[in-house]
Enzyme design. Sequence first.
Site, PDB file in Angstrom:
ATOM      1  N   HIS A   1      81.621 -17.909  41.793  1.00 24.28           N
ATOM      2  CA  HIS A   1      81.532 -19.387  41.545  1.00 24.28           C
ATOM      3  C   HIS A   1      80.226 -19.848  41.267  1.00 24.28           C
ATOM      4  O   HIS A   1      79.341 -20.051  41.898  1.00 24.28           O
ATOM      5  CB  HIS A   1      82.005 -20.003  42.756  1.00 24.28           C
ATOM      6  CG  HIS A   1      83.332 -19.763  43.466  1.00 24.28           C
ATOM      7  ND1 HIS A   1      84.442 -20.174  42.712  1.00 24.28           N
ATOM      8  CD2 HIS A   1      83.782 -18.999  44.365  1.00 24.28           C
ATOM      9  CE1 HIS A   1      85.490 -19.713  43.328  1.00 24.28           C
ATOM     10  NE2 HIS A   1      85.118 -19.184  44.310  1.00 24.28           N
TER      11      HIS A   1
ATOM     12  N   HIS B   1      86.820 -13.826  38.033  1.00 21.58           N
ATOM     13  CA  HIS B   1      87.469 -12.838  39.226  1.00 21.58           C
ATOM     14  C   HIS B   1      87.808 -11.319  38.476  1.00 21.58           C
ATOM     15  O   HIS B   1      88.249 -11.317  37.390  1.00 21.58           O
ATOM     16  CB  HIS B   1      88.707 -13.423  39.543  1.00 21.58           C
ATOM     17  CG  HIS B   1      89.615 -12.419  40.280  1.00 21.58           C
ATOM     18  ND1 HIS B   1      90.911 -11.759  39.688  1.00 21.58           N
ATOM     19  CD2 HIS B   1      89.892 -11.731  41.384  1.00 21.58           C
ATOM     20  CE1 HIS B   1      91.414 -10.899  40.386  1.00 21.58           C
ATOM     21  NE2 HIS B   1      90.595 -11.025  41.571  1.00 21.58           N
TER      22      HIS B   1
ATOM     23  N   ASN C   1      89.088  -7.389  39.923  1.00 27.81           N
ATOM     24  CA  ASN C   1      89.724  -6.570  40.825  1.00 27.81           C
ATOM     25  C   ASN C   1      89.985  -5.312  40.128  1.00 27.81           C
ATOM     26  O   ASN C   1      90.789  -5.171  39.215  1.00 27.81           O
ATOM     27  CB  ASN C   1      90.834  -7.010  41.663  1.00 27.81           C
ATOM     28  CG  ASN C   1      91.309  -6.113  42.597  1.00 27.81           C
ATOM     29  OD1 ASN C   1      92.452  -5.531  42.358  1.00 27.81           O
ATOM     30  ND2 ASN C   1      90.835  -6.078  43.726  1.00 27.81           N
ATOM     31  N   VAL C   2      89.678  -4.035  40.813  1.00 27.76           N
ATOM     32  CA  VAL C   2      90.383  -2.825  40.437  1.00 27.76           C
ATOM     33  C   VAL C   2      90.563  -2.000  41.912  1.00 27.76           C
ATOM     34  O   VAL C   2      89.763  -2.062  42.796  1.00 27.76           O
ATOM     35  CB  VAL C   2      89.453  -1.772  39.541  1.00 27.76           C
ATOM     36  CG1 VAL C   2      89.400  -2.314  38.042  1.00 27.76           C
ATOM     37  CG2 VAL C   2      88.018  -1.635  40.125  1.00 27.76           C
TER      38      VAL C   2
ATOM     39  N   GLY D   1      95.937  -6.561  58.441  1.00 28.47           N
ATOM     40  CA  GLY D   1      94.854  -6.498  59.560  1.00 28.47           C
ATOM     41  C   GLY D   1      93.426  -6.395  58.939  1.00 28.47           C
ATOM     42  O   GLY D   1      92.575  -5.940  59.585  1.00 28.47           O
TER      43      GLY D   1
ATOM     44  N   ARG E   1      89.804  -7.353  57.240  1.00 32.42           N
ATOM     45  CA  ARG E   1      88.417  -8.280  57.685  1.00 32.42           C
ATOM     46  C   ARG E   1      88.529  -9.685  57.083  1.00 32.42           C
ATOM     47  O   ARG E   1      88.284  -9.672  55.892  1.00 32.42           O
ATOM     48  CB  ARG E   1      87.197  -7.519  57.507  1.00 32.42           C
ATOM     49  CG  ARG E   1      85.793  -8.184  57.948  1.00 32.42           C
ATOM     50  CD  ARG E   1      84.764  -7.274  57.526  1.00 32.42           C
ATOM     51  NE  ARG E   1      83.494  -7.933  58.456  1.00 32.42           N
ATOM     52  CZ  ARG E   1      82.777  -8.713  57.606  1.00 32.42           C
ATOM     53  NH1 ARG E   1      82.789  -8.969  56.310  1.00 32.42           N
ATOM     54  NH2 ARG E   1      81.727  -9.195  58.281  1.00 32.42           N
TER      55      ARG E   1
END
Length: 304
Positions: free
Chosen positions: A98, A108, A110-111, A260, A262
């Site tokens: 940001h 953004h 992601n891999v 579940g 973090r």
Amino acid sequence: MNNDDIAKVKSYLLMLQDRICAGLEAEEPEARFIEDVWERAEGGGGRTRVLAEGLVFEQGGVNFSSVSGISLPPSATAKRPELAHRQFHAMGVSLVIHPRNPYVPTSHANVRFLIAEKAGEPTIWWFGGGFDLTPFYPFEEDVSQWHQTARSACAPFGDEVYATYKQWCDDYFFLAHRNETRGVGGLFFDDLNEWEFDKCFAFMQSVGDAYTQAYLPIVQQRKNTPYGDREREFQLYRRGRYVEFNLVYDRGTLFGLQSGGRTESILMSMPPIAHWKYNWQPEPGSPEAVLYERYLKPQNWLGL
């Protein structure tokens, strides 16, 4: 699936996190990433890196995680019921940046790599990932450069790959309740295992490596653009859309929370400040209106 292949993927992801953080810090004169290493009681852990209160980047997070569990969460099995009740191992790098200047887009990437196992049945594995761009005051040359880099990353793997994953990105990063895209797209792929492992892994690496090639030139070009209160207020308003998408639609967020994971690392993608305004509409003919009229809908940015 042998342990050497899993180790190669993990080694690459850790190196990718290092390289992306170094590239972003090179554009930031003051703030630096702070690392938080964590463990997950159910299995695995990760290292979260967050940069905050920078002159160029107001907040950014680059997260590596490698987690395992006894059963895949519903977000992973909703469209693939054959994966239900399988043990899993998921690893990946995810990031959201940001910027402070409204003329620099949010980005953004992601891999990820997932393995699902069940006694007596073949192991199922797949890759996923991509990157997308969310501008507030877009420049067409920036959007074209972003997509050209995405296309170049896909080119060695087939003529149709860019078009297929560009379309998937347009479809995925869409806020149906707003009838608008989150931004100007990029690439999105998932469940990739139709090629042999080495080719799938090479494609994931090509996409991961392309992120800084696509994003840093835009940061360099726009980070010193003058702006005022009007642009800042619009940036904060549009950041609200980012929050809406992540909490309503994003499969990665759902996977992390349902498994579940973090919470602090999962929600690092949220902007530090965002505003909502009731029934706000851009002034006709304004730069803000151009975003809605031109950019928040799928486009053939490369004229293909």
